[in-house]
Structures are given as C-alpha cells and as structure tokens.
Scaffold this motif. Sequence first.
Motif, PDB file in Angstrom:
ATOM      1  N   ILE A 249       0.838  -1.209   0.000  1.00  0.00           N
ATOM      2  CA  ILE A 249       0.000   0.000   0.000  1.00  0.00           C
ATOM      3  C   ILE A 249       0.870   1.254   0.000  1.00  0.00           C
ATOM      4  O   ILE A 249       0.567   2.249  -0.655  1.00  0.00           O
ATOM      5  N   ALA A 250       2.004   1.158   0.699  1.00  0.00           N
ATOM      6  CA  ALA A 250       2.918   2.310   0.773  1.00  0.00           C
ATOM      7  C   ALA A 250       3.542   2.640  -0.584  1.00  0.00           C
ATOM      8  O   ALA A 250       4.020   3.756  -0.805  1.00  0.00           O
ATOM      9  N   GLU A 255       1.702   2.872  -8.636  1.00  0.00           N
ATOM     10  CA  GLU A 255       2.619   1.730  -8.750  1.00  0.00           C
ATOM     11  C   GLU A 255       1.859   0.406  -8.680  1.00  0.00           C
ATOM     12  O   GLU A 255       2.171  -0.548  -9.417  1.00  0.00           O
ATOM     13  N   LEU A 256       0.840   0.339  -7.829  1.00  0.00           N
ATOM     14  CA  LEU A 256       0.036  -0.881  -7.716  1.00  0.00           C
ATOM     15  C   LEU A 256      -0.763  -1.129  -9.005  1.00  0.00           C
ATOM     16  O   LEU A 256      -0.883  -2.278  -9.463  1.00  0.00           O
ATOM     17  N   LEU A 257      -1.291  -0.058  -9.591  1.00  0.00           N
ATOM     18  CA  LEU A 257      -1.997  -0.199 -10.875  1.00  0.00           C
ATOM     19  C   LEU A 257      -1.066  -0.737 -11.960  1.00  0.00           C
ATOM     20  O   LEU A 257      -1.444  -1.591 -12.769  1.00  0.00           O
ATOM     21  N   LYS A 260      -0.532  -4.396 -11.373  1.00  0.00           N
ATOM     22  CA  LYS A 260      -1.737  -5.149 -11.743  1.00  0.00           C
ATOM     23  C   LYS A 260      -1.840  -5.305 -13.263  1.00  0.00           C
ATOM     24  O   LYS A 260      -2.128  -6.399 -13.787  1.00  0.00           O
ATOM     25  N   ASN A 261      -1.587  -4.221 -13.989  1.00  0.00           N
ATOM     26  CA  ASN A 261      -1.702  -4.260 -15.447  1.00  0.00           C
ATOM     27  C   ASN A 261      -0.612  -5.115 -16.088  1.00  0.00           C
ATOM     28  O   ASN A 261      -0.823  -5.722 -17.137  1.00  0.00           O
ATOM     29  N   GLU A 262       0.561  -5.161 -15.436  1.00  0.00           N
ATOM     30  CA  GLU A 262       1.680  -5.923 -15.991  1.00  0.00           C
ATOM     31  C   GLU A 262       1.492  -7.420 -15.811  1.00  0.00           C
ATOM     32  O   GLU A 262       1.773  -8.216 -16.697  1.00  0.00           O
ATOM     33  N   ASP A 263       1.027  -7.820 -14.623  1.00  0.00           N
ATOM     34  CA  ASP A 263       1.083  -9.251 -14.303  1.00  0.00           C
ATOM     35  C   ASP A 263      -0.209  -9.818 -13.728  1.00  0.00           C
ATOM     36  O   ASP A 263      -0.405 -11.026 -13.736  1.00  0.00           O
ATOM     37  N   LYS A 264      -1.064  -8.948 -13.194  1.00  0.00           N
ATOM     38  CA  LYS A 264      -2.291  -9.371 -12.510  1.00  0.00           C
ATOM     39  C   LYS A 264      -2.010 -10.291 -11.322  1.00  0.00           C
ATOM     40  O   LYS A 264      -2.886 -10.999 -10.835  1.00  0.00           O
ATOM     41  N   GLU A 281      -5.327 -10.887  -8.620  1.00  0.00           N
ATOM     42  CA  GLU A 281      -5.832  -9.635  -9.173  1.00  0.00           C
ATOM     43  C   GLU A 281      -6.856  -8.968  -8.259  1.00  0.00           C
ATOM     44  O   GLU A 281      -6.828  -7.751  -8.048  1.00  0.00           O
ATOM     45  N   LYS A 282      -7.747  -9.776  -7.692  1.00  0.00           N
ATOM     46  CA  LYS A 282      -8.786  -9.227  -6.815  1.00  0.00           C
ATOM     47  C   LYS A 282      -8.166  -8.607  -5.556  1.00  0.00           C
ATOM     48  O   LYS A 282      -8.570  -7.537  -5.097  1.00  0.00           O
TER      49      LYS A 282
END
Length: 292
Positions: A249-250, A255-257, A260-264, A281-282
Amino acid sequence: MGYVLRATASNGDIRLFMAVSTDIVEKARKIHDLSPTASAALGRTLTAGSIMGLMLKGDKDNLTITMNGGGPLGNVVVCSNSKGNVKGYVSNPKADLPLNSKGKLDVGGAVGRNGMLTVVKDMGLKDPYVGQVPIQSGEIGDDIAYYFVVSEQVPSALALGVLVDRDTTIKAAGGLLVQMLPGANEMLGDIITFRLHEIPPLSSLIAEGKTGEEILNMLFDDMDLKIYEKIDIDYVCDCSRERVERALIALGRDELLKLKNEDKHIQMQCHFCDKTYEFDEKEIESLIDSAK
C-alpha cells in the motif's frame, strides 16, 4: 534456540556477554541454504547481533547491522531486538571461497574489506541512531569491536566463531564480547587479549561440549567473575501478510496499478525467512482501494 550469559569481572570493571548460538546459525543455514563461508559470515553477525540487541534499553528497541565490503557475499544484514532474537540474510548465500592461508573459512575475503559497517538503532525517537565505520578486516568480530571503540567510545574485544561440519551443517557457534568500563585499569586489556589468544577458538570449545559458564570460568575465574543472568535467544522472523500488505500500500496507487496491469499477480518473498506471499488480481484491487 541459544543463550547469552550476562556477566562482569574484575570488580565490575569488565562487562561480559557470552553467547552460544549453534542452533540459531543452523536455522539460518537451513532457511537460506548457505554455503560454508556464507554460514560463517552470517552466523558470526547473527551472534554479534544477539549480544548487541540485549544491550538495548527499551523493550521495543531494535537494531540493524549491515556490512558490504565489496566481496562476493554482497550485503550481510542482521536485525536484532532487545530480547536478543535475530534474523538475517546475505545477498549471495551460495558465494564461497577456498580456505585461507591458515586453513580456515575465508570470511574476510567473502565479505570484502572495501566498504562500511553500519549499525542503525531504532529506539523510538524521531530519528534512529546511525553509527558507521570503515570495515577493517571483513572477519566481523574485529569490525564490530572497532565500531564499539569508534562510535561508542567503549574499548572492546569480540571473539566470534562458527564451526561448519563436513556435511555443511553447523557444528558449533558462539561469541564473547568483553568491554572495559570507564575507570578500569588499562593493564586489564593486555591481560584479556593474552588470555583470548591462549585459549582454543570458541567454536572448538563449544563443539567439545563446553558451556558458556565453563568458558567464562576458564578466562575469568580468578578475576571476581559474576554471572548475572542467562537469556534465551532464537532466530525469529516477524514478517506477516499484514506487514507485506502495508508495504505494498505504501508503494502508492499508481505503482500498484502498474503491477496489476503488468502481471495481474504479485509475489513477495521475505529476505529473512524466505516465506512467499502471493496476491491475485482481486487482492491487488483491494490494495489499490486502500491506497487511494
């Protein structure tokens, strides 16, 4: 588990910490699948870390020792708390070297001598205490003793030993920190240095079955030795899924998006215990929501 004895000698002029850490170093060897030289380097640092942790004052205080001398092991990192429990790792656990000219594991060559030893103490203040000294030999004991002299102005001798068996398991490990307190007779330092050189290596004595009490008595029985307490210590990693979630989260929403888009899928591995934490992914979407 292992233990540390806290003691004094010479009417309280000398402070002593004697550690027997065989099981702790063996646990680290198994977790990280260490080479013999890596076992010796990390094992010595873990032993020193336990002793130094027990010197902290507050229950929640902790410290981190980092060494990088430019050798093949890379970073040697050990964390300790005020209970003397430790965890640690080396960057390259399989790095190994031939025996040195004395027929011993070449810890100094594996750590390297071109870098710094850093000790960070987190004592709950706004900023942690940071002490840093140039690496002297890479053999760990000499380097940490030098840190005590330069950064904390306490004359110190630190003997550390790890004996690796032929099957690469840890046969024995331990350490002895001797510190001269203010007002002590300077000649005591010469006497202690002579005695430490005269006895067999600590790891050999422990392998023979000698206890920490017996080793202290060998060295200080005629110097008003007083053993005050015996403290159990262990290799303990306090990582958790919750802590990994907080670290992710930090990183922030962007960065988290991206992850997620790169690897899920995110896979995080703890440096200290090799435990793996996976997020689908969830779960990543839930972390993104928390990071808003």
